[in-house]
Design an enzyme around this catalytic site. Structure first.
Site, PDB file in Angstrom:
ATOM      1  N   ASN A  39       0.844  -1.196   0.000  1.00 14.57           N
ATOM      2  CA  ASN A  39       0.000   0.000   0.000  1.00 14.57           C
ATOM      3  C   ASN A  39       0.876   1.242   0.000  1.00 14.57           C
ATOM      4  O   ASN A  39       2.029   1.194   0.421  1.00 14.57           O
ATOM      5  CB  ASN A  39      -0.970  -0.010   1.191  1.00 14.57           C
ATOM      6  CG  ASN A  39      -0.378  -0.700   2.384  1.00 14.57           C
ATOM      7  OD1 ASN A  39       0.516  -0.166   3.018  1.00 14.57           O
ATOM      8  ND2 ASN A  39      -0.823  -1.930   2.655  1.00 14.57           N
ATOM      9  N   SER A  54      -8.188  -0.792   0.648  1.00 19.50           N
ATOM     10  CA  SER A  54      -7.912  -2.179   1.004  1.00 19.50           C
ATOM     11  C   SER A  54      -8.441  -3.119  -0.084  1.00 19.50           C
ATOM     12  O   SER A  54      -9.486  -2.838  -0.689  1.00 19.50           O
ATOM     13  CB  SER A  54      -8.613  -2.451   2.334  1.00 19.50           C
ATOM     14  OG  SER A  54      -8.493  -3.787   2.687  1.00 19.50           O
ATOM     15  N   SER A  83      -6.512   1.111   3.338  1.00 23.62           N
ATOM     16  CA  SER A  83      -5.562   0.006   3.488  1.00 23.62           C
ATOM     17  C   SER A  83      -5.504  -0.506   4.925  1.00 23.62           C
ATOM     18  O   SER A  83      -5.581   0.281   5.878  1.00 23.62           O
ATOM     19  CB  SER A  83      -4.176   0.507   3.084  1.00 23.62           C
ATOM     20  OG  SER A  83      -3.194  -0.296   3.674  1.00 23.62           O
ATOM     21  N   SER A  84      -5.334  -1.824   5.076  1.00 21.44           N
ATOM     22  CA  SER A  84      -5.277  -2.394   6.429  1.00 21.44           C
ATOM     23  C   SER A  84      -4.057  -1.885   7.201  1.00 21.44           C
ATOM     24  O   SER A  84      -4.039  -1.923   8.428  1.00 21.44           O
ATOM     25  CB  SER A  84      -5.247  -3.923   6.348  1.00 21.44           C
ATOM     26  OG  SER A  84      -4.201  -4.327   5.495  1.00 21.44           O
ATOM     27  N   GLU A  85      -3.039  -1.399   6.476  1.00 19.49           N
ATOM     28  CA  GLU A  85      -1.847  -0.885   7.182  1.00 19.49           C
ATOM     29  C   GLU A  85      -1.940   0.614   7.467  1.00 19.49           C
ATOM     30  O   GLU A  85      -0.922   1.258   7.721  1.00 19.49           O
ATOM     31  CB  GLU A  85      -0.575  -1.197   6.389  1.00 19.49           C
ATOM     32  CG  GLU A  85      -0.235  -2.662   6.252  1.00 19.49           C
ATOM     33  CD  GLU A  85      -0.051  -3.430   7.564  1.00 19.49           C
ATOM     34  OE1 GLU A  85      -0.082  -2.813   8.640  1.00 19.49           O
ATOM     35  OE2 GLU A  85       0.096  -4.658   7.501  1.00 19.49           O
ATOM     36  N   HIS A 106       5.720  -5.985  -0.508  1.00 22.48           N
ATOM     37  CA  HIS A 106       6.182  -7.327  -0.136  1.00 22.48           C
ATOM     38  C   HIS A 106       7.132  -7.794  -1.237  1.00 22.48           C
ATOM     39  O   HIS A 106       7.064  -8.940  -1.663  1.00 22.48           O
ATOM     40  CB  HIS A 106       5.019  -8.304  -0.035  1.00 22.48           C
ATOM     41  CG  HIS A 106       3.965  -7.919   0.953  1.00 22.48           C
ATOM     42  ND1 HIS A 106       2.767  -8.588   1.070  1.00 22.48           N
ATOM     43  CD2 HIS A 106       3.922  -6.925   1.883  1.00 22.48           C
ATOM     44  CE1 HIS A 106       2.028  -8.025   2.026  1.00 22.48           C
ATOM     45  NE2 HIS A 106       2.709  -7.008   2.531  1.00 22.48           N
ATOM     46  N   HIS A 168       7.307 -10.252   6.529  1.00 21.75           N
ATOM     47  CA  HIS A 168       6.236  -9.442   5.955  1.00 21.75           C
ATOM     48  C   HIS A 168       6.688  -8.668   4.693  1.00 21.75           C
ATOM     49  O   HIS A 168       6.181  -8.933   3.613  1.00 21.75           O
ATOM     50  CB  HIS A 168       5.703  -8.493   7.040  1.00 21.75           C
ATOM     51  CG  HIS A 168       4.507  -7.715   6.628  1.00 21.75           C
ATOM     52  ND1 HIS A 168       3.552  -7.303   7.521  1.00 21.75           N
ATOM     53  CD2 HIS A 168       4.114  -7.241   5.426  1.00 21.75           C
ATOM     54  CE1 HIS A 168       2.610  -6.634   6.883  1.00 21.75           C
ATOM     55  NE2 HIS A 168       2.938  -6.582   5.609  1.00 21.75           N
TER      56      HIS A 168
HETATM   57 ZN   LIG Z   1       1.962  -5.763   3.982  1.00 25.56          ZN
END
Ligand SMILES: [Zn+2]
Length: 223
Positions: A39, A54, A83-85, A106, A168
């Protein structure tokens, strides 16, 4: 807020949306992002954070899909889920006033080292572009949690522009989105060099003195 300031903020917001969409596609093309993983975000001077949504593929994201959140992570604009982050992005912005853009990926080589819990030493002088001689590894925590955000913050000491996250991926930052994207690309290149040299033998790591000379030269004229 005056109408003039409001218009200026809206213009900045529009270009932030545009930059995020274009950059997301480029990073996908370069293989740094894949499908929905990773993200990216931009923080405006008024602390509005423009962030990718997300679970949307990068080649499908349009300007209107970008979500605007505050530094508290609460949605200010947009119909998508951010985004989840988002907690990680917000905490890095809060603790690093020098940062106005974040790229989280990633990417394969960097993530391989992150899986091994291996930081990246000065295998090549170009690590200087990341304003550090070692890319550290933040401790593992479940993705999207406040704990992960804190781990990244703790491992991410200014002025370093990149940090790995155990099992991660990586986080790269900059004063612009291009700078953050270039930093993410540099981490992946350095990680690739490090892994390939480890397969042959024991890599020669540049000393602090050698790196100090690079930094001195870099200050005058960035490579
Ligand atoms: Zn990630």
């Amino acid at each position: 807020m005056t109408t003039e300031t409001q218009t200026a903020t809206e213009t900045l917001g529009d270009s932030a949306r545009n930059e995020l969409v274009v950059c997301g596609r480029k990073l996908l093309e370069f293989g740094l992002l894949s499908q929905t993983s990773g993200n990216i975000s931009i923080k405006l001077p008024n602390d509005d954070v423009y962030i990718t949504p997300s679970s949307m593929e990068y080649d499908r994201i349009k300007n209107e899909d970008i979500v605007v959140v505050g530094l508290d992570g609460k949605v200010r604009q947009g119909s998508r889920v951010p985004s989840s982050e988002t907690p990680l992005h917000c905490l890095v912005y809060e603790t690093r006033p020098d940062v106005s853009a974040i790229v989280h990926t990633h990417s394969p080589y960097a993530t391989t080292l992150a899986v091994m819990g291996m930081s990246i030493p000065a295998v090549h002088y170009m690590i200087a572009v990341l304003r550090t001689t070692t890319i550290e590894v933040a401790a593992y925590a479940t993705y999207g949690t406040e704990e992960l955000a804190r781990n990244v913050r703790d491992a991410f000491v200014a002025p370093s522009k990149a940090v790995l996250i155990a099992n991660h991926g990586l986080v790269a930052v900059g004063s612009t989105l291009k700078e953050a994207a270039d930093a993410a690309q540099a981490v992946e290149t350095l990680a690739g060099l490090y892994i390939r040299s480890l397969t042959i033998g024991k890599p020669n790591i540049l000393s602090d003195e050698q790196m100090a000379e690079v930094f001195a030269k870099y200050e005058k004229k960035p490579a």
